[in-house]
Design an enzyme around this catalytic site. Structure first.
Site, PDB file in Angstrom:
ATOM      1  CG  HIS A 188      -1.779  -1.209   1.353  1.00 21.09           C
ATOM      2  ND1 HIS A 188      -2.917  -1.440   0.624  1.00 21.09           N
ATOM      3  CD2 HIS A 188      -1.597  -2.313   2.145  1.00 21.09           C
ATOM      4  CE1 HIS A 188      -3.428  -2.615   0.952  1.00 21.09           C
ATOM      5  NE2 HIS A 188      -2.640  -3.170   1.864  1.00 21.09           N
ATOM      6  CB  SER A 309      13.021  23.040 -14.873  1.00 18.25           C
ATOM      7  OG  SER A 309      12.086  24.096 -14.921  1.00 18.25           O
ATOM      8  CE  LYS A 315      11.789  19.695 -10.591  1.00 17.32           C
ATOM      9  NZ  LYS A 315      10.602  20.036 -11.400  1.00 17.32           N
ATOM     10  CD  GLU A 322       8.257  12.423 -15.191  1.00 14.00           C
ATOM     11  OE1 GLU A 322       8.183  12.843 -14.026  1.00 14.00           O
ATOM     12  OE2 GLU A 322       8.354  13.169 -16.189  1.00 14.00           O
TER      13      GLU A 322
END
Length: 495
Positions: A188, A309, A315, A322
């Site tokens: 979980h 970024s 970043k 992704e």
């Protein structure tokens, strides 16, 4: 080079001299786009019909398979006396030239010729004359495209199998390096019990091995030869379908001519296998995304698979992971799309089935890229063992070890041990203590029989080392599992 604007009806099967004389009778006055359709049509297709009907924009990538099938077909026609040896030799020479022109970028593709089959046939006839026109004896574009597509899917599976091997090796190498690196195991997405990073990575090895197996199963089922089924009913010519099956590396000819031209379950099975495999890659990619966050801090991404970024200079974004995570949507969408194309089609061939190739081509392309990207990320894997070890001790992750100790040492029923452990966890939680830091006296207030020996099982190292059951996370188990997986991987699967 000419534009060679010839086409033919999907179900047309040229039969020897009859097919040849029919072409000669059409004369120069008939629209060129209809010259391969025989005398049935008096006018060419509208621009819209031509656009919706043409598939050359995507099926030109089947040129190699189409030429291979044509070579095998020509050899069989000559061996059975249907065409002469001279015609066969001329066809082989012409096909070799066509292939060279395509691969050199010197071949003209024309939508008026609809598909790769007609492009190759038309150019072949320009090169070798009537011998090229005899090639289509005893076959149809229906069995031709089914053969081409099976050959292409078989080749795609073989490429994917090799890429899977690379990914599995990268996973196993990382797992071997980190067989004893402790991290939290989750259920979980909550800290559950300590595990090792090597054990975690080996879970993905098991998934990938099953994915390879699914592709191997798909390959075995698709490896039958449709060629010779012709349009749908077979042919009256004395062809040898076993000969073309052997020449093309198929196990056997397909047993039913209707099934041979209309079956696309091999493409659906391939897409299903890719969808499952993409789901597994997506899960691993998602963990990379999570682990790379500052909240987890489990790994550091290198520049090779990260982006920055445009506005935030600090970043480092896990874009490769992704995008792998996202590709499952496209791949499973391709499977669902083709399923809808096929679900209501009566036997045998329908033009709807022209929509089979684009989703498969795109899905294979996407999946190949995902495998290469994920392999690169695993080869470039930089975990942070200290952060993982610290997180593994959070959340009372050794509570199960405490309960197991109560069962082993005090002979307590597990449900009672579970209750006692819960009470000790509550004590620790209210005082912001780790389980290993709870005083013995406090534990004995909850269960008087607890002795100092309990502390031997409350560290994450002790917890991990104790999980020696088959398939467990103990480092020695992980190394044994890697050895077994390596042995499985080097066993060459039958082709």
């Amino acid at each position: 080079m000419s534009d060679h604007k010839n086409a033919k009806n999907t179900d047309d099967t040229a039969h020897g001299e009859a097919g040849e004389s029919q072409t000669q009778q059409q004369g120069q006055g008939q629209p060129q786009s209809q010259s391969m359709w025989g005398g049935r049509f008096g006018a060419g297709p509208s621009a819209v019909m031509q656009e919706i009907n043409a598939s050359i924009g995507f099926d030109k990538r089947l040129y190699g398979e189409d030429i291979a099938g044509s070579r095998a077909h020509a050899d069989m026609l000559a061996a059975t006396g249907i065409i002469s040896a001279d015609d066969r030799d001329a066809i082989h020479e012409g096909l070799a030239q066509v292939k060279a022109e395509i691969e050199a970028g010197d071949f003209t593709f024309d939508p008026a010729l609809e598909d790769i089959h007609m492009h190759i046939e038309a150019r072949l006839r320009e090169i070798v004359g009537d011998a090229g026109a005899r090639l289509h004896t005893a076959r149809s574009r229906n069995d031709q495209v089914a053969t081409d597509f099976r050959l292409w899917c078989r080749g795609a599976i073989d490429r994917l199998d090799g890429l899977y091997t690379g990914l599995i090796e990268a996973l196993m190498n990382a797992a071997d390096t980190h067989a004893g690196t402790i991290m939290p195991g989750f259920t979980h997405l909550q800290t559950a019990q300590p595990v090792t990073l090597g054990h975690h990575l080996m879970a993905y090895v098991e998934m990938a091995m099953r994915d390879k197996g699914r592709l191997a199963d798909c390959r075995a089922r698709l490896n039958e030869n449709p060629l010779g089924a012709a349009a749908l009913a077979g042919t009256g010519f004395p062809i040898d379908r076993h000969m073309t099956a052997d020449a093309l590396g198929f196990d056997a000819p397909m047993a039913n001519s209707l099934d041979a031209v209309s079956a696309r379950d091999f493409a659906l099975e391939l897409l299903a296998a890719l969808s499952i495999g993409a789901t597994h890659l997506s899960r691993l990619a998602d963990e990379i995304v999570l682990w790379a966050t500052s909240a987890f801090g489990f790994l550091t991404l290198s520049d090779s698979f990260s982006t920055g970024s445009s506005i935030m200079p600090q970043k480092r974004n896990p874009d490769a992971a992704e995008l792998v995570r996202a590709k499952v949507g496209r791949i499973s969408g391709a499977m669902n799309g083709l399923m809808m194309v096929m679900k209501g089609l009566p036997l045998a061939y329908s033009k709807d089935m022209q929509e089979d190739k684009e989703p498969v081509f795109r899905a294979v392309d996407d999946f190949e890229l995902c495998l290469v990207a994920m392999t690169g990320m695993m080869e470039d894997f930089h975990p942070n063992p200290d952060a993982m070890r610290a997180a593994a001790g959070q959340g009372f992750s050794t509570a199960t070890d405490l309960a197991d100790w109560l069962v082993r040492e005090l002979k307590m029923p597990f449900r009672d041990a579970h209750h006692v452990t819960g009470a000790i966890v509550k004590y620790a939680e209210t005082r912001s203590l780790m389980l290993a830091d709870v005083p013995l006296a406090a534990m004995q207030e909850i269960e008087p029989k607890i002795s100092a020996g309990v502390y031997d099982v409350l560290s994450v190292e002790a917890s991990v080392a104790s999980r020696t059951s088959f398939g467990g996370t103990a480092p020695e188990n992980v190394r044994a599992a890697i050895k077994v997986a390596r042995e499985k991987l080097i066993v060459k699967e039958p082709k």
